[in-house]
Design a protein around this motif. Sequence first.
Motif, PDB file in Angstrom:
ATOM      1  N   PHE A  52       0.785  -1.234   0.000  1.00 22.89           N
ATOM      2  CA  PHE A  52       0.000   0.000   0.000  1.00 22.89           C
ATOM      3  C   PHE A  52       0.822   1.291   0.000  1.00 22.89           C
ATOM      4  CE2 PHE A  52      -2.622  -3.252   2.196  1.00 22.89           C
ATOM      5  CZ  PHE A  52      -3.633  -3.342   1.250  1.00 22.89           C
ATOM      6  N   GLN A  53       2.135   1.203  -0.166  1.00 22.76           N
ATOM      7  CA  GLN A  53       2.945   2.409  -0.267  1.00 22.76           C
ATOM      8  C   GLN A  53       3.459   2.517  -1.700  1.00 22.76           C
ATOM      9  OE1 GLN A  53       3.835   5.250  -0.193  1.00 22.76           O
ATOM     10  NE2 GLN A  53       5.186   5.627   1.541  1.00 22.76           N
ATOM     11  N   PRO A  54       2.788   3.316  -2.543  1.00 22.73           N
ATOM     12  CA  PRO A  54       3.193   3.416  -3.950  1.00 22.73           C
ATOM     13  C   PRO A  54       4.549   4.067  -4.145  1.00 22.73           C
ATOM     14  CG  PRO A  54       0.937   4.183  -3.628  1.00 22.73           C
ATOM     15  CD  PRO A  54       1.566   4.047  -2.267  1.00 22.73           C
ATOM     16  N   ARG A  55       4.952   4.895  -3.194  1.00 19.08           N
ATOM     17  CA  ARG A  55       6.226   5.611  -3.357  1.00 19.08           C
ATOM     18  C   ARG A  55       7.405   4.717  -3.004  1.00 19.08           C
ATOM     19  NH1 ARG A  55       4.595  10.603  -4.290  1.00 19.08           N
ATOM     20  NH2 ARG A  55       2.520  11.142  -3.549  1.00 19.08           N
ATOM     21  N   ASP A  56       8.584   5.154  -3.459  1.00 20.57           N
ATOM     22  CA  ASP A  56       9.788   4.360  -3.227  1.00 20.57           C
ATOM     23  C   ASP A  56      10.424   4.646  -1.873  1.00 20.57           C
ATOM     24  OD1 ASP A  56       9.429   3.271  -5.702  1.00 20.57           O
ATOM     25  OD2 ASP A  56      10.782   4.649  -6.714  1.00 20.57           O
ATOM     26  N   GLY A  57       9.918   5.621  -1.160  1.00 19.94           N
ATOM     27  CA  GLY A  57      10.495   5.950   0.137  1.00 19.94           C
ATOM     28  C   GLY A  57       9.810   7.153   0.751  1.00 19.94           C
ATOM     29  N   ILE A  58      10.398   7.655   1.819  1.00 16.47           N
ATOM     30  CA  ILE A  58       9.846   8.787   2.546  1.00 16.47           C
ATOM     31  C   ILE A  58      10.549  10.072   2.112  1.00 16.47           C
ATOM     32  CG2 ILE A  58       9.632   9.855   4.824  1.00 16.47           C
ATOM     33  CD1 ILE A  58       7.673   7.631   4.453  1.00 16.47           C
ATOM     34  N   SER A  59       9.770  11.095   1.794  1.00 14.05           N
ATOM     35  CA  SER A  59      10.334  12.402   1.463  1.00 14.05           C
ATOM     36  C   SER A  59      10.545  13.180   2.759  1.00 14.05           C
ATOM     37  CB  SER A  59       9.385  13.172   0.532  1.00 14.05           C
ATOM     38  OG  SER A  59       9.736  14.538   0.475  1.00 14.05           O
ATOM     39  N   GLU A  60      11.793  13.469   3.080  1.00 14.57           N
ATOM     40  CA  GLU A  60      12.096  14.173   4.324  1.00 14.57           C
ATOM     41  C   GLU A  60      11.508  15.585   4.322  1.00 14.57           C
ATOM     42  OE1 GLU A  60      13.400  13.286   7.153  1.00 14.57           O
ATOM     43  OE2 GLU A  60      13.736  11.209   6.544  1.00 14.57           O
ATOM     44  N   LYS A  86      -8.785  -9.107  12.359  1.00 18.61           N
ATOM     45  CA  LYS A  86      -8.563  -8.285  13.539  1.00 18.61           C
ATOM     46  C   LYS A  86      -7.585  -7.145  13.288  1.00 18.61           C
ATOM     47  CE  LYS A  86      -9.489 -12.038  16.809  1.00 18.61           C
ATOM     48  NZ  LYS A  86      -8.965 -12.828  17.966  1.00 18.61           N
ATOM     49  N   ARG A  87      -7.122  -7.035  12.055  1.00 22.71           N
ATOM     50  CA  ARG A  87      -6.132  -6.002  11.730  1.00 22.71           C
ATOM     51  C   ARG A  87      -6.767  -4.814  11.006  1.00 22.71           C
ATOM     52  NH1 ARG A  87      -1.759  -9.578   8.604  1.00 22.71           N
ATOM     53  NH2 ARG A  87      -3.718 -10.442   7.806  1.00 22.71           N
ATOM     54  N   THR A  88      -6.317  -3.631  11.393  1.00 22.58           N
ATOM     55  CA  THR A  88      -6.682  -2.410  10.683  1.00 22.58           C
ATOM     56  C   THR A  88      -5.439  -1.979   9.926  1.00 22.58           C
ATOM     57  OG1 THR A  88      -8.250  -1.776  12.415  1.00 22.58           O
ATOM     58  CG2 THR A  88      -7.507  -0.050  10.904  1.00 22.58           C
ATOM     59  N   ILE A  89      -5.488  -2.067   8.606  1.00 22.96           N
ATOM     60  CA  ILE A  89      -4.302  -1.901   7.772  1.00 22.96           C
ATOM     61  C   ILE A  89      -4.335  -0.549   7.063  1.00 22.96           C
ATOM     62  CG2 ILE A  89      -2.973  -2.887   5.869  1.00 22.96           C
ATOM     63  CD1 ILE A  89      -4.406  -5.576   6.508  1.00 22.96           C
ATOM     64  N   LEU A  90      -3.223   0.131   7.086  1.00 22.47           N
ATOM     65  CA  LEU A  90      -3.120   1.443   6.452  1.00 22.47           C
ATOM     66  C   LEU A  90      -3.077   1.308   4.938  1.00 22.47           C
ATOM     67  CD1 LEU A  90      -2.699   4.535   6.918  1.00 22.47           C
ATOM     68  CD2 LEU A  90      -0.241   4.079   6.754  1.00 22.47           C
ATOM     69  N   ILE A  91      -3.947   2.072   4.272  1.00 24.64           N
ATOM     70  CA  ILE A  91      -3.955   2.110   2.808  1.00 24.64           C
ATOM     71  C   ILE A  91      -3.271   3.372   2.306  1.00 24.64           C
ATOM     72  CG2 ILE A  91      -5.400   2.249   0.745  1.00 24.64           C
ATOM     73  CD1 ILE A  91      -7.514   0.664   2.205  1.00 24.64           C
ATOM     74  N   ASP A  92      -3.690   4.502   2.843  1.00 25.47           N
ATOM     75  CA  ASP A  92      -3.145   5.784   2.393  1.00 25.47           C
ATOM     76  C   ASP A  92      -2.822   6.659   3.593  1.00 25.47           C
ATOM     77  OD1 ASP A  92      -2.493   7.934   0.563  1.00 25.47           O
ATOM     78  OD2 ASP A  92      -4.382   8.852   1.164  1.00 25.47           O
ATOM     79  N   GLY A  93      -1.579   7.181   3.653  1.00 23.88           N
ATOM     80  CA  GLY A  93      -1.195   8.072   4.744  1.00 23.88           C
ATOM     81  C   GLY A  93       0.109   7.681   5.413  1.00 23.88           C
ATOM     82  N   VAL A 122      -5.429  -1.891  -2.936  1.00 24.15           N
ATOM     83  CA  VAL A 122      -4.106  -1.670  -3.519  1.00 24.15           C
ATOM     84  C   VAL A 122      -4.200  -0.637  -4.637  1.00 24.15           C
ATOM     85  CG1 VAL A 122      -2.235  -2.732  -4.836  1.00 24.15           C
ATOM     86  CG2 VAL A 122      -3.231  -3.950  -2.905  1.00 24.15           C
ATOM     87  N   LEU A 123      -5.231  -0.765  -5.479  1.00 25.39           N
ATOM     88  CA  LEU A 123      -5.426   0.216  -6.546  1.00 25.39           C
ATOM     89  C   LEU A 123      -5.793   1.576  -5.971  1.00 25.39           C
ATOM     90  CD1 LEU A 123      -7.447  -1.879  -9.171  1.00 25.39           C
ATOM     91  CD2 LEU A 123      -4.993  -1.390  -9.149  1.00 25.39           C
ATOM     92  N   ALA A 124      -6.615   1.568  -4.928  1.00 31.35           N
ATOM     93  CA  ALA A 124      -7.033   2.828  -4.303  1.00 31.35           C
ATOM     94  C   ALA A 124      -5.833   3.579  -3.730  1.00 31.35           C
ATOM     95  CB  ALA A 124      -8.060   2.555  -3.201  1.00 31.35           C
ATOM     96  N   ALA A 125      -4.867   2.839  -3.181  1.00 25.60           N
ATOM     97  CA  ALA A 125      -3.664   3.468  -2.624  1.00 25.60           C
ATOM     98  C   ALA A 125      -2.898   4.193  -3.716  1.00 25.60           C
ATOM     99  CB  ALA A 125      -2.785   2.419  -1.960  1.00 25.60           C
TER     100      ALA A 125
END
Length: 309
Positions: A52-60, A86-93, A122-125
């Motif tokens: 769910f993380q489309p980017r290649d990394g974190i922008s500082e 039982k899991r709440t999974i992050l999609i966007d953020g 996954v597509l929504a992310a």
Amino acid sequence: MEPAQRLIEELEKEWTEEETIHRRWREDGVKFELERPERLDIREITLMPELFQPRDGISEKHLADLTKAIKNFGELDPLMVIVVGKRTILIDGHHRVEAYGRVWSDREVPIRYFEGSPSEAVLAASEANSAVKLPMESRERQNRAWKLVLIGRYTKADIARAAGVSERQVANMRSVMRQLGDEAFAHNKSWFKARNAAKGGYQHMDETEASVWQDELAQRYADNMAKMFSTKMADNPQVAAMALEKYFGRRLPEVWRELRDFVDVREIELQEAEEKAAVEAEETDIKAVLSARATAEIGPDEGNRRDDF
């Protein structure tokens, strides 16, 4: 099987089984309510960046802006999550979660729920990231499309729309996947590494592909610098310039010529002119104040007598 592919199949199976149970309950007239709190402790949110993380990394830089916003306003826009078992999974953020963690790691944050399946999430992310304030670069769009191709669950149109690439590009990726076979999964993080593994090296790149490859390499260098220096170089431009001069030595003029393509020189000149004018205006005001003060201390009559003398 590619790790992301295996993971999405496991999530899809678990989600489908739970949805089947809920449907039967509805058909049988069983009354139930799903627990959907509007806020959740950040520690209870599961991260699956490989899906769910489309980017290649974190922008500082973006992270620094978000951190400042949290300190000033307390909260950011709600995180988008999906509940699987039982899991709440992050999609966007993902940037927001990282920023929250740097300010405080034990507080409830606002969330909103995605009601579709994990595959749809996954597509929504990808679609959410194509619309946010921090645009995905060409390299990131290509890599995201490649990851979706490797998952093997989506149509060309779905991948093209979600990642922001052409259907022709998706077809090309599928061709490379077939050509590489199992080796394709060894290059799951970089489309251009996979593409060049299939074509036999970087020397076969066209101009556009070479440009994106350079961008990928530059991003890797930037990420390494961010890990080593955090925001120290960005916060100290003069020291950063001195460090670059020491590093590049005689080749610094070449770097400067390349940097001009990324800098609006006219904007810099205008800013410098405005700063110069502001300094001159301030100096003029100071001189006027000192002159008036001197005149007041001398007095007009004494001034006239000195002039006559």
